[in-house]
Design a protein around this motif. Sequence first.
Motif, short mmCIF file in Angstrom:
data_model
loop_
_atom_site.label_atom_id
_atom_site.label_comp_id
_atom_site.label_asym_id
_atom_site.label_seq_id
_atom_site.Cartn_x
_atom_site.Cartn_y
_atom_site.Cartn_z
N THR A 141 -33.96 9.29 0.95
CA THR A 141 -34.70 8.04 1.16
C THR A 141 -36.18 8.26 1.48
OG1 THR A 141 -33.76 8.06 3.40
CG2 THR A 141 -32.81 6.50 1.82
N GLU A 178 -39.66 5.65 2.87
CA GLU A 178 -39.93 4.33 3.44
C GLU A 178 -40.88 3.58 2.50
OE1 GLU A 178 -40.26 3.97 7.72
OE2 GLU A 178 -42.04 2.72 7.36
N THR A 186 -39.30 -3.50 -1.49
CA THR A 186 -37.85 -3.31 -1.38
C THR A 186 -37.13 -3.83 -2.63
OG1 THR A 186 -37.76 -5.35 -0.08
CG2 THR A 186 -37.68 -3.26 1.15
N CYS A 205 -31.12 0.96 1.84
CA CYS A 205 -30.04 1.43 2.72
C CYS A 205 -29.95 0.60 4.00
CB CYS A 205 -30.29 2.89 3.11
SG CYS A 205 -30.22 3.98 1.70
N ASP A 206 -28.72 0.48 4.46
CA ASP A 206 -28.47 -0.24 5.72
C ASP A 206 -27.68 0.69 6.65
OD1 ASP A 206 -28.15 -2.12 7.64
OD2 ASP A 206 -26.89 -3.49 6.45
N GLN A 255 -29.83 1.89 13.72
CA GLN A 255 -31.23 2.26 13.47
C GLN A 255 -31.59 3.41 14.40
OE1 GLN A 255 -33.28 1.31 11.21
NE2 GLN A 255 -32.33 -0.54 10.38
N PRO A 258 -32.15 -5.14 4.08
CA PRO A 258 -31.63 -4.75 5.39
C PRO A 258 -32.53 -3.74 6.11
CG PRO A 258 -30.36 -3.68 3.64
CD PRO A 258 -31.31 -4.62 2.97
N SER A 259 -33.43 -3.10 5.37
CA SER A 259 -34.35 -2.14 5.98
C SER A 259 -35.46 -1.86 4.96
CB SER A 259 -33.64 -0.82 6.32
OG SER A 259 -33.47 -0.03 5.15
N ARG A 260 -36.33 -0.93 5.28
CA ARG A 260 -37.34 -0.51 4.31
C ARG A 260 -37.05 0.91 3.82
NH1 ARG A 260 -42.66 -0.41 5.82
NH2 ARG A 260 -42.32 -0.46 8.06
N SER A 261 -35.84 1.36 4.08
CA SER A 261 -35.42 2.71 3.70
C SER A 261 -34.86 2.67 2.26
CB SER A 261 -34.37 3.16 4.71
OG SER A 261 -33.81 4.37 4.32
#
Length: 288
Positions: A158, A160, A166, A172-173, A177, A198-201
Amino acid sequence: MIKKAVIPAAGYGTRFLPVTKALPKEMLPIIDRPTLEYIVNEAIDSGITDILLVVSGNKNSIVDYFDRNLELEYKLLERKKDYEYGLVTNIAVGANLYFIRQKEQLGLGHAVLQGETFVGQDDFAVLLGDDVYVNDDYPATKQMIDAYDKVKSSILGTIEVSLEDTKKYGICDPIKQSSDQLKVLKSVVEKPEPKNAPSRSAIGGRYILTSTIFKYLRSQSKGKGNEIQLTDAILRLMNEEKVYSFDVDARRYDVGKKIDYIEAIIDFGLKRDDLKDDIQALINKKSK
Ligand code: G1P
């Protein structure tokens, strides 16, 4: 031990039309080597010994590039061009390359599925051609293989990204965290709208997958963009096995994006003794 890699190289390359009408996007050069060669070298530098390239109909130039060209080699030797002879013979040394045709472009998940017989019961790496990573000391795939050796599960490499971006990636979630480089995931979603991310990953084009994935790829229905998505099969794999994300520590170029492609050419040139001074002088001249 991860010794096998699947590299899908069968996409249309729409972001680089019209040149990709006739030239596979994977063959677009970063100076004088095709982008794909950097990906193959990352795999080899990470200890991979067997690489399957999944190609499509108009991609014969990829097969030709990684094959020997005896006529050219003979001509170079005859003309005492030893340096050039070295250039054309030192390509992807250290790994066995295999090729398979993806007969229909049904999506990334379908491309990876073409590797089922090649992979067999082994766990394996997947490297996507649009993502070029640079970490000369510790290649991105090697970092992930080392992480795999600890957990023996599937791992998604992954990076960022901005919230806005996104929608261009699998996101990814994690269950929890944290600042850990390796995190257990509860879910993954292909190209969500930023408000639903769900995230910025983001999955950055590198995967270590257990061979269990094929069971899910075989039965995977079409998802985002009406394509068979690898991300969707990984989400289903999570019901059976743990899947992790791993924050890759390397500079990444999205060479499917024109400005990143140009930056990669400049940065790679600035690292070469035969080009760095001229490129620097050119940059200085242009920025006046
Ligand atoms: C693919 C994957 C996506 C991943 C991305 C990385 O998308 O489907 O999950 O984040 O590669 O480059 P593509 O860029 O092929 O649309």
